[in-house]
Design a protein around this motif. Sequence first.
Motif, PDB file in Angstrom:
ATOM      1  N   HIS A   1       0.817  -1.219   0.000  1.00  0.00           N
ATOM      2  CA  HIS A   1       0.000   0.000   0.000  1.00  0.00           C
ATOM      3  C   HIS A   1       0.842   1.256   0.000  1.00  0.00           C
ATOM      4  CE1 HIS A   1       0.255  -1.734   4.046  1.00  0.00           C
ATOM      5  NE2 HIS A   1      -0.621  -2.613   3.650  1.00  0.00           N
TER       6      HIS A   1
ATOM      7  N   SER B   1      -0.487   5.987  -1.468  1.00  0.00           N
ATOM      8  CA  SER B   1      -1.176   6.892  -0.570  1.00  0.00           C
ATOM      9  C   SER B   1      -0.974   6.388   0.848  1.00  0.00           C
ATOM     10  CB  SER B   1      -2.665   6.955  -0.896  1.00  0.00           C
ATOM     11  OG  SER B   1      -3.311   7.795   0.031  1.00  0.00           O
TER      12      SER B   1
ATOM     13  N   ARG C   1      -1.539   5.445   4.648  1.00  0.00           N
ATOM     14  CA  ARG C   1      -2.672   4.936   5.398  1.00  0.00           C
ATOM     15  C   ARG C   1      -2.402   5.120   6.874  1.00  0.00           C
ATOM     16  NH1 ARG C   1      -6.533   2.096   2.887  1.00  0.00           N
ATOM     17  NH2 ARG C   1      -6.353   2.287   0.625  1.00  0.00           N
TER      18      ARG C   1
ATOM     19  N   GLU D   1      -2.972   4.253  10.736  1.00  0.00           N
ATOM     20  CA  GLU D   1      -3.326   3.112  11.575  1.00  0.00           C
ATOM     21  C   GLU D   1      -4.040   3.610  12.828  1.00  0.00           C
ATOM     22  OE1 GLU D   1      -4.319   0.140  12.373  1.00  0.00           O
ATOM     23  OE2 GLU D   1      -2.571  -0.564  11.274  1.00  0.00           O
TER      24      GLU D   1
ATOM     25  N   HIS E   1      -8.342   2.253   8.171  1.00  0.00           N
ATOM     26  CA  HIS E   1      -7.005   2.631   7.718  1.00  0.00           C
ATOM     27  C   HIS E   1      -7.135   3.716   6.674  1.00  0.00           C
ATOM     28  CE1 HIS E   1      -6.999  -1.533   9.084  1.00  0.00           C
ATOM     29  NE2 HIS E   1      -5.836  -1.265   9.591  1.00  0.00           N
TER      30      HIS E   1
ATOM     31  N   SER F   1      -6.877   6.993   4.282  1.00  0.00           N
ATOM     32  CA  SER F   1      -5.870   7.833   3.647  1.00  0.00           C
ATOM     33  C   SER F   1      -6.111   9.266   4.118  1.00  0.00           C
ATOM     34  CB  SER F   1      -6.014   7.751   2.128  1.00  0.00           C
ATOM     35  OG  SER F   1      -7.241   8.326   1.734  1.00  0.00           O
TER      36      SER F   1
ATOM     37  N   GLU G   1       1.711   4.924  11.032  1.00  0.00           N
ATOM     38  CA  GLU G   1       1.358   4.663   9.650  1.00  0.00           C
ATOM     39  C   GLU G   1       1.199   3.163   9.434  1.00  0.00           C
ATOM     40  OE1 GLU G   1       4.057   6.520   6.997  1.00  0.00           O
ATOM     41  OE2 GLU G   1       4.383   8.241   8.292  1.00  0.00           O
TER      42      GLU G   1
ATOM     43  N   HIS H   1       5.452   4.069   2.299  1.00  0.00           N
ATOM     44  CA  HIS H   1       4.590   4.595   1.262  1.00  0.00           C
ATOM     45  C   HIS H   1       5.368   5.756   0.648  1.00  0.00           C
ATOM     46  CE1 HIS H   1       3.834   8.371   3.271  1.00  0.00           C
ATOM     47  NE2 HIS H   1       4.088   7.682   4.347  1.00  0.00           N
TER      48      HIS H   1
END
Lengths: 127, 127
Positions: free
Chosen positions: A62, A65, A67, A69, B21, B23, B58, B63
């Motif tokens: 992933h 973009s 993400r 948590e 999760h 964005s 994250e 990413h």
Amino acid sequence: MHAAEQFRAICEQTGLAVPGHPSPEEVYAQVKEEIPSISLATVYKTIHLFVQSGIFHEASPHHGSMRVETNHEPHHHLVCRVCKSITDIPAGQIGFGGPLGDLPGGFLVERYAVDVLGICAGCRKPA
Amino acid sequence: MHAAEQFRAICEQTGLAVPGHPSPEEVYAQVKEEIPSISLATVYKTIHLFVQSGIFHEASPHHGSMRVETNHEPHHHLVCRVCKSITDIPAGQIGFGGPLGDLPGGFLVERYAVDVLGICAGCRKPA
DNA sequence: GTGGTTGCAAAATATTTGCACACTC
DNA sequence: GAGTGTGCAAATATTTTGCAACCAC
């Protein structure tokens, strides 16, 4: 996957193999030394082609973009390679708990993040 | 980390908590319903602030730029949270091997990707 | 010539930054 | 009034796409 191994061997012999976990920019920089006329767009196109062909895959499923948590319980992720969805799974349920602290090489382990990669139930049945 | 838990509770009470999760775009869309004047830039700034503060982290440590996986042996990753370096570690060395195949929820497990997060030897000693 | 591949340039997407304004104390 | 945080807009970074030229057969 025999063909893929042959292909990798050829790349290594011709100096086109790039070790480690390169970004597309890094692949571009290194391959450019062997093939000066190559463009970054071709590198992107070729990487996508190779990933689809199974010659290698992405180190992180992933990217693209960020993400966030939000689940602060110990847990891991079920990541669907078709729809890219992320589903939490409690850490205990897949029976994984590694030790924290010092590793032989000097790396200090703070936490583990396990991505379980596969296909989610929704994507397995043809919609 | 008691203050962080209190803070999370407050966010949930005020409807500012975003589950899953998300964005940054998704966070922006949801928070905008409570605070219509907020901007996407503020969401990014705040996410970075919260990650630094340990309120959450994250979901994917790498990413922002795609990374190609060239090591086709079973292995996992040591990811340094300071310098973002990725080092391979053989799968056997951290004693992790989960079962492939069907999970109770219907998820088909194809492979495991473990990120061992922490600080690498180089970043532990002040340069 | 046909089909597939490439490089270039532009577009699309994602993220960061500078700066002036507003708010708190 | 000093310090902090915010929104806006511009700058950067990353990835994708359209298209014409090119190559092998």
